[in-house]
Design a protein around this motif. Structure first.
Motif, PDB file in Angstrom:
ATOM      1  N   GLY A 134       7.527  -8.594   0.439  1.00 54.16           N
ATOM      2  CA  GLY A 134       8.485  -7.677  -0.811  1.00 54.16           C
ATOM      3  C   GLY A 134       8.805  -7.084   0.359  1.00 54.16           C
ATOM      4  N   ASN A 135      10.199  -6.206   0.548  1.00 59.22           N
ATOM      5  CA  ASN A 135      10.356  -5.090   0.876  1.00 59.22           C
ATOM      6  C   ASN A 135       9.362  -4.175   0.382  1.00 59.22           C
ATOM      7  OD1 ASN A 135      12.535  -6.492   2.050  1.00 59.22           O
ATOM      8  ND2 ASN A 135      14.170  -6.064   0.642  1.00 59.22           N
ATOM      9  N   VAL A 146       5.703   6.940  -8.292  1.00 57.15           N
ATOM     10  CA  VAL A 146       6.439   5.918  -9.178  1.00 57.15           C
ATOM     11  C   VAL A 146       5.602   4.751  -8.883  1.00 57.15           C
ATOM     12  CG1 VAL A 146       8.301   5.835  -6.677  1.00 57.15           C
ATOM     13  CG2 VAL A 146       8.567   4.761  -9.146  1.00 57.15           C
ATOM     14  N   LEU A 147       5.960   3.835  -9.587  1.00 55.86           N
ATOM     15  CA  LEU A 147       4.966   2.357  -9.649  1.00 55.86           C
ATOM     16  C   LEU A 147       5.803   1.378  -9.579  1.00 55.86           C
ATOM     17  CD1 LEU A 147       1.962   3.385 -12.098  1.00 55.86           C
ATOM     18  CD2 LEU A 147       1.964   4.009  -9.755  1.00 55.86           C
ATOM     19  N   LYS A 148       5.233   0.728  -8.409  1.00 56.40           N
ATOM     20  CA  LYS A 148       5.906  -0.449  -7.921  1.00 56.40           C
ATOM     21  C   LYS A 148       6.684  -1.996  -7.451  1.00 56.40           C
ATOM     22  CE  LYS A 148      10.140   2.064  -5.439  1.00 56.40           C
ATOM     23  NZ  LYS A 148      10.477   2.911  -4.817  1.00 56.40           N
ATOM     24  N   VAL A 149       5.905  -2.788  -8.248  1.00 52.03           N
ATOM     25  CA  VAL A 149       5.280  -4.044  -8.287  1.00 52.03           C
ATOM     26  C   VAL A 149       6.108  -4.839  -6.954  1.00 52.03           C
ATOM     27  CG1 VAL A 149       5.215  -6.913  -9.414  1.00 52.03           C
ATOM     28  CG2 VAL A 149       5.198  -4.308 -10.681  1.00 52.03           C
ATOM     29  N   CYS A 150       5.205  -5.123  -6.249  1.00 55.01           N
ATOM     30  CA  CYS A 150       5.895  -5.966  -4.893  1.00 55.01           C
ATOM     31  C   CYS A 150       5.309  -7.219  -5.605  1.00 55.01           C
ATOM     32  CB  CYS A 150       5.159  -4.923  -3.416  1.00 55.01           C
ATOM     33  SG  CYS A 150       3.691  -4.832  -3.417  1.00 55.01           S
ATOM     34  N   GLY A 151       5.539  -8.353  -3.964  1.00 57.76           N
ATOM     35  CA  GLY A 151       5.361  -9.503  -3.532  1.00 57.76           C
ATOM     36  C   GLY A 151       6.260 -11.032  -3.850  1.00 57.76           C
ATOM     37  N   ALA A 152       5.561 -11.476  -4.178  1.00 60.67           N
ATOM     38  CA  ALA A 152       6.114 -12.874  -4.667  1.00 60.67           C
ATOM     39  C   ALA A 152       6.349 -12.522  -6.063  1.00 60.67           C
ATOM     40  CB  ALA A 152       5.769 -14.454  -4.170  1.00 60.67           C
ATOM     41  N   SER A 171      -2.481  -9.983 -12.401  1.00 61.82           N
ATOM     42  CA  SER A 171      -2.632 -10.347 -10.889  1.00 61.82           C
ATOM     43  C   SER A 171      -1.339  -9.616  -9.983  1.00 61.82           C
ATOM     44  CB  SER A 171      -3.564 -11.662 -10.177  1.00 61.82           C
ATOM     45  OG  SER A 171      -4.968 -11.701 -10.826  1.00 61.82           O
ATOM     46  N   GLN A 172      -0.988  -9.057 -10.170  1.00 62.31           N
ATOM     47  CA  GLN A 172       0.354  -8.418 -10.110  1.00 62.31           C
ATOM     48  C   GLN A 172       0.331  -7.204  -9.236  1.00 62.31           C
ATOM     49  OE1 GLN A 172       3.190  -8.241 -13.496  1.00 62.31           O
ATOM     50  NE2 GLN A 172       3.234 -10.748 -12.900  1.00 62.31           N
ATOM     51  N   PRO A 173      -0.102  -7.028  -7.480  1.00 56.21           N
ATOM     52  CA  PRO A 173       0.085  -6.023  -6.328  1.00 56.21           C
ATOM     53  C   PRO A 173       1.270  -5.342  -6.697  1.00 56.21           C
ATOM     54  CG  PRO A 173       1.296  -8.390  -5.392  1.00 56.21           C
ATOM     55  CD  PRO A 173       1.027  -9.106  -6.669  1.00 56.21           C
TER      56      PRO A 173
END
Length: 250
Positions: free
Chosen positions: A66-67, A139-145, A177-179
């Motif tokens: 994920g970018n 700022v918080l950002k969800v990443c990954g699949a 469980s979302q990074p």
């Protein structure tokens, strides 16, 4: 020919064993504006398969992390990049990539302590209880699949948020469980640019904040995507009420 693809183009897209066609013209390169997680929608899955078979080129390529996660990797592996990059390239990246830290819910206790935006965060509970002045800088950002990592869906900007909203968002990421990354919020300026209002079918001056995305092939800058969003939001990401503006190289 190259195509700057948005979902509104899909009806005009034809994909077969010979290649990818837009309004009957064969396309060599598609500048994609969709994440891998949306490829089940309409023809996007077929387009990715066509790219895999060499019938068309997708730019940029997909990143399995994920970018957003790469921001954190640049900081956490600073010694590696310092050895591998030229001093000029390193200075550019250090200047434009915001300070970021990856939080992994599956192993959350090993991801702390950390330093972001100039202050120390001891653990996940400390992150959830940050004072307003500190939240304003993050700022918080969800990443990954995850579909939430696409565009601005999984972005939480701390500026002006209540402590309850902030802590609930973090707790939800842990429960699911979302990074996510904790990132220094960059200041953005407001500009006014001429755009075509597609709803009114007329030109207008748009007061906006602009995100520039450079596209490179073989180390050469070939294009820039300018995403302009309304100035009343700090969330400078892809959204419905945005304009895609041309960039002229001087």
């Amino acid at each position: 020919p190259a195509l700057f693809l948005s979902t509104e183009h899909l009806d005009s897209l034809t994909i077969n064993s010979h290649g990818v066609y837009f309004n009957g013209q064969k396309i060599g390169t598609v500048w994609r504006q969709f994440p891998i997680f949306e490829t089940g929608i309409n023809k996007l899955g077929d387009l990715v398969c066509a790219a895999g078979d060499g019938r068309v080129r997708l730019v940029p390529e997909f990143a399995h992390f994920g970018n957003k996660a790469w921001f954190s990797i640049f900081r956490s592996r600073a010694d590696f990049f310092r050895c591998e990059l030229s001093s000029q390239s390193l200075a550019i990246l250090e200047d434009i990539l915001p300070d970021s830290h990856l939080v992994r819910p599956q192993n959350v206790h090993r991801t702390f302590p950390c330093h972001v935006a100039g202050f120390h965060i001891a653990d996940i509970q400390h992150l959830m209880r940050l004072e307003q002045e500190e939240r304003n800088r993050l700022v918080l950002k969800v990443c990954g699949a995850n579909t939430l990592s696409a565009r601005s869906y999984g972005v939480l900007i701390g500026h002006g948020l209540t402590s309850d909203t902030w802590s609930k968002w973090i707790k939800e990421r842990l429960d699911l469980s979302q990074p996510f990354i904790v990132q220094r919020r960059l200041e953005s300026g407001v500009v006014r640019i001429p755009v075509m209002n597609t709803r009114r079918n007329c030109g207008e001056v748009f007061s906006c904040r602009v995100l520039l995305r450079p596209w490179m092939i073989g180390g050469e800058l070939v294009s820039v995507s300018a995403c302009a969003v309304p100035s009343n939001t700090f969330r400078v990401h892809g959204m419905v009420d945005m304009a895609v503006a041309p960039v002229v190289f001087g």
